[in-house]
Design an enzyme around this catalytic site. Structure first.
Site, mmCIF file in Angstrom:
data_model
loop_
_atom_site.group_PDB
_atom_site.id
_atom_site.type_symbol
_atom_site.label_atom_id
_atom_site.label_comp_id
_atom_site.label_asym_id
_atom_site.label_seq_id
_atom_site.Cartn_x
_atom_site.Cartn_y
_atom_site.Cartn_z
ATOM 1 N N GLN A 220 0.777 -1.069 -0.280
ATOM 2 C CA GLN A 220 0.516 -0.556 -0.087
ATOM 3 C C GLN A 220 0.759 1.408 0.302
ATOM 4 O OE1 GLN A 220 -3.722 0.029 1.615
ATOM 5 N NE2 GLN A 220 -3.229 0.505 3.512
ATOM 6 N N GLU A 223 2.066 2.936 -3.417
ATOM 7 C CA GLU A 223 1.172 3.803 -3.856
ATOM 8 C C GLU A 223 1.063 5.068 -2.862
ATOM 9 O OE1 GLU A 223 -2.719 2.174 -4.836
ATOM 10 O OE2 GLU A 223 -1.789 0.264 -6.097
ATOM 11 N N GLU A 224 1.342 4.651 -1.912
ATOM 12 C CA GLU A 224 1.317 6.040 -1.021
ATOM 13 C C GLU A 224 2.376 7.430 -1.198
ATOM 14 O OE1 GLU A 224 0.625 5.957 3.065
ATOM 15 O OE2 GLU A 224 1.813 7.319 3.567
ATOM 16 N N ARG A 225 3.615 5.955 -1.877
ATOM 17 C CA ARG A 225 4.710 7.172 -2.554
ATOM 18 C C ARG A 225 4.895 7.500 -3.431
ATOM 19 N NH1 ARG A 225 8.079 3.469 1.869
ATOM 20 N NH2 ARG A 225 7.365 3.954 3.856
ATOM 21 N N ALA A 228 2.640 10.455 -3.982
ATOM 22 C CA ALA A 228 3.271 11.537 -2.336
ATOM 23 C C ALA A 228 3.801 12.880 -3.989
ATOM 24 C CB ALA A 228 3.901 11.373 -1.708
#
Ligand SMILES: Cc1cc2nc3c(=O)[nH]c(=O)nc-3n(C[C@H](O)[C@H](O)[C@H](O)COP(=O)(O)OP(=O)(O)OC[C@H]3O[C@@H](n4cnc5c(N)ncnc54)[C@H](O)[C@@H]3O)c2cc1C
Length: 366
Positions: A220, A223-225, A228
């Site tokens: 997960q 995708e967050e990175r 960002a």
């Protein structure tokens, strides 16, 4: 926007409903649950477009909903769980948050202490989650919690924990918002410290297999990175563009500020850096869409985004002189908001640690 910044919170349910009605909260989510079923490049485009919003807090809150709290649920959640929590998040009827960090463990995700014991068909959860974006308004949390004994990478699960009963409704018994955390930036985004005291959640609210939570969370995080990195491309471009406009009209020493070669070169270099980050982010996205593991490139993009979110607003702010040091200045807001990028979602040093391993410089744990 300015009112939300001053209030240190924005009306998440209202804003998310508007986005949900436009289909913008589920671009990459399954069509069966109201999403659009598009590939990840659309998420990157959306993150970049959110950079037109002239603060970091609201885009970050939206990113939590679309790319941080929901990817594992969409991929590994049961049909029941997806119908109950993913579909309303995509529709904008529910606000979500992601609960990984704790007072005693942020970078060291494996070191979290929150604990779920089993009682009949339920988990009974106790612990604390700190720094949780959206948590003063969220209806549910995707929570990383220890659900067993054994090695720290195999004893955790992701569990959907209902926080509130209906929009802004009563807190679930055992949950307490211990504190709204005040911050130097990202003011419109609410950040909380949440206590869990024997909170009862059905075990069927667990995402996927028991003990796989750490692995799911690491996936997960990719995708967050990527999100960002993409989310700062437009905002950094704005920061430079506003500064060019300012420099072209600011008169000093019989010319404009923009006539100074130092200013020209610094801004040209800043834009070159932003375009390099854009190319890196698009490359990582392209490979991710092609089904490849992009741990290394996503970590590089996140690291570079952290660095540029500090250096570009700092370079720009300098050229605004005293105006850059005022609270209402847009570049000053970016300077404050952007500082988070080197800390949240994995600090720069955590990204460097990952790269040292993927590049074979550091030893991988056995
Ligand atoms: C505004 C904001 C919003 C956030 N939103 C969320 C959220 O929604 N959900 C959530 O779960 N978390 C959230 N976080 C938490 C964030 O992810 C953590 O703050 C971050 O992971 C760092 O953890 P920590 O604060 O505990 O710092 P620590 O882990 O104590 O690290 C402190 C510093 O040590 C350094 N460091 C860390 N590891 C190493 C290393 N291996 N080598 C050398 N130096 C190192 C880094 O410089 C780091 O900044 C948010 C944080 C903030 C500030």
């Amino acid at each position: 926007m300015d009112e939300w910044e001053a209030a240190e919170i924005f009306p998440a349910h209202e804003v998310f409903k508007g986005l949900g009605d436009l289909g913008l909260l589920g671009l990459t989510k399954p069509e069966a649950h109201g999403g659009m079923g598009l590939d990840y490049s659309y998420s990157v485009l959306m993150a970049e477009t959110l950079g037109f919003i002239e603060c970091g807090g609201v885009p970050m809150a939206i990113g939590v909903q679309t790319d941080m709290a929901t990817p594992a649920l969409a991929r590994f959640g049961s049909e029941e769980l997806r119908a109950a929590f993913l579909a309303p998040a995509i529709a904008g009827d529910m606000v979500s948050c992601i609960g990984v960090s704790e007072p005693g463990a942020g970078s060291d995700v494996a070191g979290i202490r929150s604990w779920a014991r089993k009682d009949g068909d339920d988990y009974v959860i106790s612990g604390q989650k700190m720094w949780i974006t959206n948590s003063l308004q969220a209806d549910w949390m995707c929570m990383l919690v220890n659900t067993g004994e054994g090695p720290a990478h195999r004893n955790k699960s992701l569990v959907i924990v209902p926080l509130r009963d209906g929009q802004g409704g009563r807190l679930t018994p055992g949950i307490e918002v211990a504190r709204k955390i005040r911050k130097i930036g990202m003011h419109s985004s609410d950040t909380g410290l949440i206590y869990f005291d024997e909170v009862r959640v059905p075990q069927r609210y667990r995402i996927g297999a028991e003990g796989q939570g750490f692995i799911y969370q690491m996936q997960q995080f990719q995708e967050e990175r990527l999100w960002a990195a993409a989310s700062c491309l437009q905002s950094l471009t704005h920061c430079i563009d506003w500064t060019i406009e300012w420099a072209q009209q600011r008169k000093l020493f019989g010319a404009t500020l923009a006539d100074q070669q130092w200013v020209q070169f610094k801004l040209a270099e800043a834009m070159t850096e932003v375009q390099s980050l854009r190319a890196l982010t698009y490359r990582a996205c392209e490979l991710y869409v092609a089904g490849q593991d992009v741990l290394e490139l996503a970590s590089m993009a996140k690291l570079k985004a952290g660095r540029l979110n500090r250096s570009v607003p700092d370079t720009c702010l300098q050229f605004w002189g005293g105006m850059g040091y005022t609270l209402e200045n847009k570049v000053a807001r970016m300077f404050r908001d952007g500082r988070l990028a080197s800390i949240g979602g994995g600090a720069d040093e955590v990204m460097l640690g990952i790269l040292a391993k993927t590049m074979g410089i550091a030893k991988r744990p056995q």
